[in-house]
Design an enzyme around this catalytic site. Structure first.
Site, PDB file in Angstrom:
ATOM      1  CG  HIS A  59      -0.496   3.565  -0.831  1.00 39.04           C
ATOM      2  ND1 HIS A  59       0.621   3.813  -0.074  1.00 39.04           N
ATOM      3  CD2 HIS A  59      -0.357   2.282  -1.272  1.00 39.04           C
ATOM      4  CE1 HIS A  59       1.400   2.755  -0.063  1.00 39.04           C
ATOM      5  NE2 HIS A  59       0.834   1.808  -0.784  1.00 39.04           N
ATOM      6  CB  CYS A  69       1.042   8.889   0.473  1.00 37.84           C
ATOM      7  SG  CYS A  69       0.290   7.418  -0.277  1.00 37.84           S
ATOM      8  CB  CYS A  91       3.843   5.168   2.639  1.00 43.10           C
ATOM      9  SG  CYS A  91       3.256   5.549   0.980  1.00 43.10           S
ATOM     10  CB  SER A  93       1.275   8.415   9.643  1.00 42.55           C
ATOM     11  OG  SER A  93       2.304   9.334   9.400  1.00 42.55           O
ATOM     12  CD  GLU A 105      -2.291   8.391   2.243  1.00 40.28           C
ATOM     13  OE1 GLU A 105      -1.928   8.394   3.429  1.00 40.28           O
ATOM     14  OE2 GLU A 105      -2.332   7.342   1.546  1.00 40.28           O
TER      15      GLU A 105
END
Length: 158
Positions: free
Chosen positions: A63, A95, A92, A90, A65
């Site tokens: 992802h 992350c 998950c 935002s 992040e």
């Protein structure tokens, strides 16, 4: 422990760093992936940028992040505790968990209307969340949902 939501006026530095995350999201979109970008910064110093590369790298976990954390490399715990994570969407739970594991004290979120599953968890653990409600981030995720819904559903485990 707070959440600043809804068209929050970002500092100039926050704006610059969120814009870097947006650039990463746009690159990811152009590569055929999920348009989520991230920046790990210590003050004004960019330690790493990342973008969702699940499609591009055939990865289960890259992802935006987690890609930024990976690209930052091994850092002492004391460094993470002085960082802000900037992300276009935002986080998950994966992350968020990575952020909690490394003690990230503050996360600036581009938008949380599309997805916001981990915010209560982060706040419960003392992370300060700043939600910018950024129109570029909203537009990118709107395109994702309109044009690549199957990839998005795969990305969030649906």
């Amino acid at each position: 422990m707070s959440v600043e939501r809804g068209a929050v006026a970002l500092t100039a530095e926050d704006r610059r760093l969120l814009d870097l995350a947006v650039e990463q999201a746009e690159i990811g979109w152009d590569e055929g992936g999920v348009p989520i970008g991230a920046v790990l910064a210590r003050g004004a110093e960019v330690l790493a940028v990342g973008r969702n590369r699940r499609v591009q790298q055939n990865s289960a976990i890259l992802h935006g992040e987690t890609d930024a954390f990976e690209r930052a490399g091994r850092l002492p715990a004391s460094v993470y505790r002085e960082c802000t994570l900037y992300t276009t969407l935002s986080p998950c739970f994966m992350c968020a968990g990575t952020s909690l594991l490394y003690g990230i004290p503050r996360i600036v979120i581009g938008e949380n209307k599309t997805f916001s599953v981990s915010e209560d968890l982060l706040v419960e653990h003392g992370v300060v969340l700043v939600v910018a409600d950024d129109s570029q981030c909203l537009d990118l995720m709107g395109r994702m949902l309109d044009e690549r819904l199957e990839i998005w559903n795969e990305d969030i485990g649906n």
